[in-house]
Write an enzyme that holds these catalytic residues in place. Structure first.
Site, PDB file in Angstrom:
ATOM      1  N   TYR A 165       0.839  -1.207   0.000  1.00 52.83           N
ATOM      2  CA  TYR A 165       0.000   0.000   0.000  1.00 52.83           C
ATOM      3  C   TYR A 165       0.876   1.261   0.000  1.00 52.83           C
ATOM      4  O   TYR A 165       0.720   2.123  -0.868  1.00 52.83           O
ATOM      5  CB  TYR A 165      -0.897  -0.028   1.235  1.00 52.83           C
ATOM      6  CG  TYR A 165      -1.894   1.096   1.344  1.00 52.83           C
ATOM      7  CD1 TYR A 165      -3.020   1.138   0.529  1.00 52.83           C
ATOM      8  CD2 TYR A 165      -1.729   2.114   2.283  1.00 52.83           C
ATOM      9  CE1 TYR A 165      -3.947   2.163   0.643  1.00 52.83           C
ATOM     10  CE2 TYR A 165      -2.653   3.142   2.409  1.00 52.83           C
ATOM     11  CZ  TYR A 165      -3.757   3.159   1.593  1.00 52.83           C
ATOM     12  OH  TYR A 165      -4.683   4.167   1.708  1.00 52.83           O
ATOM     13  N   ASP A 166       1.817   1.318   0.968  1.00 49.33           N
ATOM     14  CA  ASP A 166       2.629   2.531   1.124  1.00 49.33           C
ATOM     15  C   ASP A 166       3.462   2.823  -0.131  1.00 49.33           C
ATOM     16  O   ASP A 166       3.451   3.944  -0.647  1.00 49.33           O
ATOM     17  CB  ASP A 166       3.593   2.394   2.315  1.00 49.33           C
ATOM     18  CG  ASP A 166       2.888   2.122   3.634  1.00 49.33           C
ATOM     19  OD1 ASP A 166       1.667   1.907   3.638  1.00 49.33           O
ATOM     20  OD2 ASP A 166       3.568   2.122   4.687  1.00 49.33           O
ATOM     21  N   GLN A 207       2.612   7.031  15.586  1.00 49.35           N
ATOM     22  CA  GLN A 207       1.899   8.300  15.698  1.00 49.35           C
ATOM     23  C   GLN A 207       1.628   8.862  14.306  1.00 49.35           C
ATOM     24  O   GLN A 207       2.341   8.555  13.354  1.00 49.35           O
ATOM     25  CB  GLN A 207       2.725   9.305  16.510  1.00 49.35           C
ATOM     26  CG  GLN A 207       4.120   9.498  15.962  1.00 49.35           C
ATOM     27  CD  GLN A 207       4.971  10.444  16.788  1.00 49.35           C
ATOM     28  OE1 GLN A 207       4.577  10.878  17.864  1.00 49.35           O
ATOM     29  NE2 GLN A 207       6.133  10.788  16.286  1.00 49.35           N
TER      30      GLN A 207
HETATM   31  P1  NAD Z   1     -12.698   1.789   0.416  1.00 53.75           P
HETATM   32  O1  NAD Z   1     -12.025   0.462   0.486  1.00 53.75           O
HETATM   33  O2  NAD Z   1     -13.996   1.962   1.116  1.00 53.75           O
HETATM   34  O3  NAD Z   1     -12.920   2.226  -1.094  1.00 53.75           O
HETATM   35  C1  NAD Z   1     -12.054   1.842  -2.137  1.00 53.75           C
HETATM   36  C2  NAD Z   1     -12.907   1.539  -3.369  1.00 53.75           C
HETATM   37  O4  NAD Z   1     -12.049   1.183  -4.461  1.00 53.75           O
HETATM   38  C3  NAD Z   1     -13.850   0.354  -3.145  1.00 53.75           C
HETATM   39  O5  NAD Z   1     -15.135   0.684  -3.613  1.00 53.75           O
HETATM   40  C4  NAD Z   1     -13.213  -0.771  -3.955  1.00 53.75           C
HETATM   41  O6  NAD Z   1     -14.151  -1.734  -4.376  1.00 53.75           O
HETATM   42  C5  NAD Z   1     -12.581   0.014  -5.089  1.00 53.75           C
HETATM   43  N1  NAD Z   1     -11.480  -0.693  -5.742  1.00 53.75           N
HETATM   44  C6  NAD Z   1     -10.447  -1.338  -5.158  1.00 53.75           C
HETATM   45  N2  NAD Z   1      -9.634  -1.841  -6.090  1.00 53.75           N
HETATM   46  C7  NAD Z   1     -10.155  -1.500  -7.305  1.00 53.75           C
HETATM   47  C8  NAD Z   1      -9.773  -1.742  -8.648  1.00 53.75           C
HETATM   48  N3  NAD Z   1      -8.651  -2.431  -8.947  1.00 53.75           N
HETATM   49  N4  NAD Z   1     -10.549  -1.236  -9.630  1.00 53.75           N
HETATM   50  C9  NAD Z   1     -11.675  -0.548  -9.347  1.00 53.75           C
HETATM   51  N5  NAD Z   1     -12.098  -0.292  -8.095  1.00 53.75           N
HETATM   52  C10 NAD Z   1     -11.333  -0.766  -7.086  1.00 53.75           C
HETATM   53  O7  NAD Z   1     -11.623   2.863   0.945  1.00 53.75           O
HETATM   54  P2  NAD Z   1     -11.788   4.439   1.191  1.00 53.75           P
HETATM   55  O8  NAD Z   1     -11.537   4.684   2.612  1.00 53.75           O
HETATM   56  O9  NAD Z   1     -13.025   4.959   0.561  1.00 53.75           O
HETATM   57  O10 NAD Z   1     -10.525   4.978   0.395  1.00 53.75           O
HETATM   58  C11 NAD Z   1     -10.646   5.588  -0.888  1.00 53.75           C
HETATM   59  C12 NAD Z   1      -9.284   6.096  -1.331  1.00 53.75           C
HETATM   60  O11 NAD Z   1      -8.777   7.041  -0.392  1.00 53.75           O
HETATM   61  C13 NAD Z   1      -8.239   4.986  -1.453  1.00 53.75           C
HETATM   62  O12 NAD Z   1      -7.432   5.242  -2.582  1.00 53.75           O
HETATM   63  C14 NAD Z   1      -7.427   5.137  -0.198  1.00 53.75           C
HETATM   64  O13 NAD Z   1      -6.099   4.712  -0.370  1.00 53.75           O
HETATM   65  C15 NAD Z   1      -7.495   6.644   0.054  1.00 53.75           C
HETATM   66  N6  NAD Z   1      -7.306   6.954   1.482  1.00 53.75           N
HETATM   67  C16 NAD Z   1      -8.321   6.765   2.385  1.00 53.75           C
HETATM   68  C17 NAD Z   1      -8.108   7.055   3.733  1.00 53.75           C
HETATM   69  C18 NAD Z   1      -9.185   6.897   4.762  1.00 53.75           C
HETATM   70  O14 NAD Z   1      -8.916   7.135   5.961  1.00 53.75           O
HETATM   71  N7  NAD Z   1     -10.401   6.554   4.422  1.00 53.75           N
HETATM   72  C19 NAD Z   1      -6.845   7.529   4.144  1.00 53.75           C
HETATM   73  C20 NAD Z   1      -5.848   7.679   3.196  1.00 53.75           C
HETATM   74  C21 NAD Z   1      -6.080   7.421   1.854  1.00 53.75           C
END
Ligand code: NAD
Ligand code: UDP
Length: 317
Positions: free
Chosen positions: A149-150, A280
């Site tokens: 992920y990172d 943290q």
């Molecule tokens: P989530 O898992 O609820 O949503 C991710 C969505 O992407 C899901 O609907 C999943 O089905 C879809 N997905 C995954 N792989 C896919 C692929 N190969 N093709 C098409 N769709 C795909 O997560 P979230 O919390 O809504 O996060 C959304 C974005 O924000 C992500 O990119 C995540 O890295 C980033 N993000 C979120 C947070 C947080 O705290 N929520 C923090 C940092 C970054």
């Protein structure tokens, strides 16, 4: 009346937690939304209320494969965000971040669309600088269980900036810190949903490690507002931009607040701390305040109340 201002906007990962809120906000702002998702962690339940809207379109598609559509703007959110889910198939996680970024950037290049990347505070790893400003390069393990992920997200940032420099693409890169709210999946595995679901069911609250590790939690409405403001910044502003709530809490403090707000009898159980778990995390949001005139408005208590209401309703169905 015909809306001349209406844009065609692609949201990848639109059926997920953040994506579904973003789709709703863009529709409310008068745009047409194409939601692309492979439903790995997202669900149709999150977008049920949008399906009847004629300006909303849903496409099942994996961003690891090229996509040919006509759009004005792209928000690239597709990627599992919970450690449990992104570690389930780590190779696919890296592919989603890296191949997904390449495919969406190629699409943006072809149709000259402005493109937003949902990057993450994880690019800072287990940070040695606290709070984390955008110019900090991070402290990331390249071979650990969080690396898919990172490092995937770090490589995606690299791709965004290379397409910007090499192909003059308009890019906006947001580094999102821990965000919570309605539409999180009850089995999402992240701490806020875990604690709330456990407390509502009077099941043990799973504290990983001694619970002294900290995170800074942003309510989803505050985050989506910042997305829209960032997309509207001047063309020469690319980010990366930290978006999050700087109020920092330990996991024990979070658990105690959840217990208080749910009137739960749950007890704490200690589980092993997962490897590479950052100790943290707190965003330095000076740049967001300066460029967007934005800062979060919703306190953890207010946000948790709304999220608890959502899960209470969901679990009683
Ligand atoms: P989530 O898992 O609820 O949503 C991710 C969505 O992407 C899901 O609907 C999943 O089905 C879809 N997905 C995954 N792989 C896919 C692929 N190969 N093709 C098409 N769709 C795909 O997560 P979230 O919390 O809504 O996060 C959304 C974005 O924000 C992500 O990119 C995540 O890295 C980033 N993000 C979120 C947070 C947080 O705290 N929520 C923090 C940092 C970054
Ligand atoms: N965590 C916890 N109990 C849980 C889930 C998570 O104590 O049931 C801890 C986890 O070890 C981490 C913090 O809560 O220190 C935030 O975890 P999350 O998975 O929500 O996000 P991230 O680690 O990616 O910030």
């Amino acid at each position: 009346m015909y809306n001349l201002e209406r844009k065609q906007i692609l949201v990848t990962g639109g059926a997920g937690f953040l994506g579904s809120h973003l789709c709703e906000r863009l529709l409310n702002d008068g745009h047409s939304v194409l939601c692309v998702d492979n439903f790995f962690t997202g669900t149709k339940n999150n977008i049920l209320n949008l399906l009847a809207n004629p300006f909303f379109e849903l496409m099942r598609h994996d961003v690891c494969f090229p996509l040919y559509v006509e759009v004005d703007e792209i928000y690239n959110l597709a990627c599992p965000a919970s450690p449990v889910h992104y570690q389930f198939d780590p190779v696919q996680t890296t592919k989603t971040s890296v191949h997904g970024a390449i495919n969406m950037l190629d699409l943006a290049k072809r149709v000259r669309a402005k493109i937003f990347q949902a990057s993450t505070s994880e690019v800072y790893g287990d940070p040695h600088v606290h709070p984390q400003p955008e110019h900090y390069w991070g402290h990331v393990n390249p071979i650990g269980i969080r690396s898919c992920y990172d490092e995937g997200k770090r490589c995606a940032e690299t791709l965004f900036f290379d397409y910007h420099r090499q192909h003059k693409l308009l890019i906006k890169v947001a580094r999102i810190f821990n965000t919570y709210g309605p539409h999180m999946h009850p089995n999402d595995g992240r701490v806020v949903s875990n604690f709330i679901v456990q407390a509502l069911q009077n099941k043990p609250i799973t504290i990983y490690g001694d619970g002294s590790q900290s995170r800074s939690f942003c309510y989803v409405d505050d985050l989506i507002e910042a997305f829209i403001l960032l997309m509207g910044t001047a063309d020469d502003f690319t980010g990366p931009l930290n978006i999050g709530n700087p109020n920092e809490f330990t996991m024990i403090e979070l658990a105690e607040l959840v217990l208080e707000l749910t009137n739960s009898n749950s007890e704490f159980v200690r589980n092993p701390l997962p490897s590479d778990d950052p100790k943290q995390r707190q965003p330095d949001i000076s740049l967001a305040k300066e460029t967007l005139g934005w800062e979060p408005k919703v306190s953890l208590r207010q946000g948790l109340e709304k999220t608890i209401e959502y899960f209470d309703d969901l679990l009683s169905k």
